[in-house]
Design a protein around this motif. Structure first.
Motif, mmCIF file in Angstrom:
data_model
loop_
_atom_site.group_PDB
_atom_site.id
_atom_site.type_symbol
_atom_site.label_atom_id
_atom_site.label_comp_id
_atom_site.label_asym_id
_atom_site.label_seq_id
_atom_site.Cartn_x
_atom_site.Cartn_y
_atom_site.Cartn_z
ATOM 1 N N LEU A 104 -37.218 4.334 -41.157
ATOM 2 C CA LEU A 104 -36.426 3.829 -40.041
ATOM 3 C C LEU A 104 -37.344 3.129 -39.055
ATOM 4 O O LEU A 104 -38.383 3.661 -38.683
ATOM 5 C CB LEU A 104 -35.695 4.968 -39.324
ATOM 6 C CG LEU A 104 -34.863 4.577 -38.097
ATOM 7 C CD1 LEU A 104 -33.716 3.647 -38.484
ATOM 8 C CD2 LEU A 104 -34.326 5.819 -37.417
ATOM 9 N N VAL A 105 -36.942 1.940 -38.649
ATOM 10 C CA VAL A 105 -37.664 1.202 -37.616
ATOM 11 C C VAL A 105 -36.715 1.009 -36.441
ATOM 12 O O VAL A 105 -35.612 0.489 -36.607
ATOM 13 C CB VAL A 105 -38.163 -0.165 -38.131
ATOM 14 C CG1 VAL A 105 -38.720 -0.999 -36.985
ATOM 15 C CG2 VAL A 105 -39.204 0.016 -39.227
ATOM 16 N N LEU A 106 -37.139 1.462 -35.271
ATOM 17 C CA LEU A 106 -36.395 1.252 -34.031
ATOM 18 C C LEU A 106 -37.101 0.172 -33.227
ATOM 19 O O LEU A 106 -38.306 0.286 -32.972
ATOM 20 C CB LEU A 106 -36.376 2.531 -33.185
ATOM 21 C CG LEU A 106 -35.628 3.707 -33.758
ATOM 22 C CD1 LEU A 106 -36.109 4.990 -33.113
ATOM 23 C CD2 LEU A 106 -34.164 3.526 -33.522
ATOM 24 N N ALA A 107 -36.367 -0.836 -32.844
ATOM 25 C CA ALA A 107 -36.915 -1.893 -31.992
ATOM 26 C C ALA A 107 -35.942 -2.072 -30.839
ATOM 27 O O ALA A 107 -34.951 -2.791 -30.947
ATOM 28 C CB ALA A 107 -37.086 -3.188 -32.774
ATOM 29 N N GLY B 205 -35.058 2.031 -46.474
ATOM 30 C CA GLY B 205 -35.253 2.055 -45.033
ATOM 31 C C GLY B 205 -34.250 1.218 -44.263
ATOM 32 O O GLY B 205 -33.703 0.238 -44.776
ATOM 33 N N GLY B 206 -34.009 1.612 -43.025
ATOM 34 C CA GLY B 206 -33.069 0.918 -42.166
ATOM 35 C C GLY B 206 -33.694 0.537 -40.836
ATOM 36 O O GLY B 206 -34.820 0.934 -40.516
ATOM 37 N N LEU B 207 -32.930 -0.238 -40.081
ATOM 38 C CA LEU B 207 -33.376 -0.728 -38.781
ATOM 39 C C LEU B 207 -32.320 -0.429 -37.736
ATOM 40 O O LEU B 207 -31.127 -0.499 -38.028
ATOM 41 C CB LEU B 207 -33.558 -2.244 -38.812
ATOM 42 C CG LEU B 207 -34.621 -2.816 -39.716
ATOM 43 C CD1 LEU B 207 -34.140 -4.091 -40.361
ATOM 44 C CD2 LEU B 207 -35.858 -3.086 -38.901
ATOM 45 N N ILE B 208 -32.768 -0.129 -36.546
ATOM 46 C CA ILE B 208 -31.889 -0.095 -35.376
ATOM 47 C C ILE B 208 -32.529 -1.004 -34.342
ATOM 48 O O ILE B 208 -33.647 -0.758 -33.886
ATOM 49 C CB ILE B 208 -31.697 1.325 -34.814
ATOM 50 C CG1 ILE B 208 -31.058 2.234 -35.867
ATOM 51 C CG2 ILE B 208 -30.843 1.279 -33.542
ATOM 52 C CD1 ILE B 208 -30.920 3.688 -35.444
ATOM 53 N N THR C 30 -27.380 -1.931 -36.209
ATOM 54 C CA THR C 30 -27.875 -0.952 -37.171
ATOM 55 C C THR C 30 -27.728 -1.543 -38.558
ATOM 56 O O THR C 30 -26.649 -2.020 -38.919
ATOM 57 C CB THR C 30 -27.085 0.364 -37.063
ATOM 58 O OG1 THR C 30 -27.191 0.850 -35.714
ATOM 59 C CG2 THR C 30 -27.615 1.413 -38.024
ATOM 60 N N ALA C 31 -28.807 -1.519 -39.327
ATOM 61 C CA ALA C 31 -28.799 -2.119 -40.663
ATOM 62 C C ALA C 31 -29.343 -1.117 -41.672
ATOM 63 O O ALA C 31 -30.403 -0.525 -41.460
ATOM 64 C CB ALA C 31 -29.652 -3.379 -40.667
ATOM 65 N N LEU D 102 -26.727 1.737 -50.053
ATOM 66 C CA LEU D 102 -26.629 3.097 -49.527
ATOM 67 C C LEU D 102 -25.242 3.349 -48.951
ATOM 68 O O LEU D 102 -24.668 2.470 -48.317
ATOM 69 C CB LEU D 102 -27.658 3.327 -48.424
ATOM 70 C CG LEU D 102 -29.121 3.320 -48.827
ATOM 71 C CD1 LEU D 102 -29.994 3.562 -47.610
ATOM 72 C CD2 LEU D 102 -29.400 4.369 -49.874
ATOM 73 N N PRO D 103 -24.705 4.564 -49.140
ATOM 74 C CA PRO D 103 -23.414 4.874 -48.516
ATOM 75 C C PRO D 103 -23.564 5.066 -47.013
ATOM 76 O O PRO D 103 -24.603 5.520 -46.538
ATOM 77 C CB PRO D 103 -23.006 6.188 -49.189
ATOM 78 C CG PRO D 103 -24.274 6.804 -49.659
ATOM 79 C CD PRO D 103 -25.232 5.659 -49.944
ATOM 80 N N THR D 104 -22.537 4.701 -46.275
ATOM 81 C CA THR D 104 -22.529 4.943 -44.841
ATOM 82 C C THR D 104 -22.150 6.396 -44.606
ATOM 83 O O THR D 104 -21.606 7.048 -45.494
ATOM 84 C CB THR D 104 -21.514 4.022 -44.126
ATOM 85 O OG1 THR D 104 -20.221 4.319 -44.629
ATOM 86 C CG2 THR D 104 -21.857 2.569 -44.358
ATOM 87 N N PRO D 105 -22.419 6.953 -43.417
ATOM 88 C CA PRO D 105 -22.055 8.354 -43.165
ATOM 89 C C PRO D 105 -20.570 8.631 -43.428
ATOM 90 O O PRO D 105 -20.223 9.661 -43.970
ATOM 91 C CB PRO D 105 -22.406 8.550 -41.690
ATOM 92 C CG PRO D 105 -23.529 7.583 -41.462
ATOM 93 C CD PRO D 105 -23.185 6.384 -42.309
ATOM 94 N N GLY D 106 -19.686 7.729 -43.097
ATOM 95 C CA GLY D 106 -18.259 7.924 -43.357
ATOM 96 C C GLY D 106 -17.945 7.962 -44.848
ATOM 97 O O GLY D 106 -17.076 8.693 -45.296
#
Length: 152
Positions: A46-49, A76-79, A138-139, A144-148
């Motif tokens: 996870l990368v937070l910017a 990995g994802g980004l916020i 948020t990417a 990948l499945p989303t939380p929902g």
């Protein structure tokens, strides 16, 4: 019970010193993100910017490409945080007001958010735009499945 490692980056050593005091278990380093990729930095889940992409000298497309290609794991994802506020004369003003505009003008904010969203979608990410005071992009990788979706 998952352990995780936090790495924080900033150009300002004073800001990093304050972060080290507040979060002694994390790692902090001086790094100019305009010089990414940085092979020694590694890859992250996870990368937070937050409030970074509007900084002077930052080219959003170049920075996001470096993060995607060199610093994210395959899952990995980004916020990305885009502030919906500016400080004017020492006061926080919501609505991305510009100094020479009497009323809020969100056109610059929406252009930045739209460019990030489109660029990430083009490279195989599911992208969600949320937030209130900070507009969050948020990417996550499209596979990948989303939380929902996990709950279904």
């Amino acid at each position: 019970d998952r352990a995780f490692e936090v790495v924080g980056l900033d150009l300002d050593e004073t800001a990093l010193a304050a972060a080290r005091r507040r979060h002694p278990q994390a790692t902090f380093q001086v790094l100019d993100v305009t010089r990414l990729p940085a092979p020694d930095l590694g890859r992250f889940d996870l990368v937070l910017a937050l409030s970074l992409l509007q900084s002077p000298g930052i080219r959003q497309d170049v920075l996001l490409a470096a993060l995607r290609r060199h610093h994210l794991t395959p899952t990995g994802g980004l916020i990305l945080g885009f502030p919906n506020a500016r400080y004017r004369d020492g006061f926080l003003s919501y609505g991305a007001r510009l100094r020479n505009f009497a009323r809020p003008d969100l056109s610059l904010l929406t252009a930045d958010v739209t460019a990030a969203r489109r660029g990430l979608q083009k490279h195989g990410f599911k992208v969600f735009v949320t937030g209130k005071y900070e507009v969050l992009v948020t990417a996550i990788p499209a596979g990948l499945p989303t939380p929902g979706e996990l709950e279904l």
